[in-house]
Design a protein around this motif. Structure first.
Motif: not given
Length: 93
Positions: A25, A32, A78
């Motif tokens: 990502t 998220y 991430q």
């Protein structure tokens, strides 16, 4: 079959093979995490590899566990996910 005076035998090997896809990502906010929770609990997942022709492949996520990150502790968030193509195949060599 003979090669330079030596007898050789051709053997057939059956190999179970699988292809994987690694996806990273971008940096995302901790908001998220809810999306990823829904994503990870999905019954069916498909990779759209050709949008023009609407071509898709079934995939399964190859993941035992995931620790969700927070902006307070991790600052930059991430994730990396590995997917296996949903249909196995055998190579005969």
């Amino acid at each position: 079959l003979s090669y330079n005076g030596y007898d050789t035998q051709l053997k057939t090997y059956i190999v179970n093979a699988k292809q994987s896809l690694l996806v990273n990502t971008q940096y995302v906010s901790q908001d998220y995490n809810d999306i990823f929770k829904q994503f990870l609990s999905s019954d069916e997942m498909y990779w759209v590899y050709d949008e023009v022709n609407r071509a898709v492949r079934p995939i399964t996520i190859n993941l035992d566990s995931l620790t969700f990150k927070t902006g307070v502790n991790d600052k930059l968030i991430q994730y990396s996910f590995t997917f296996d193509y949903g249909q196995g195949f055998k190579l005969i060599i």
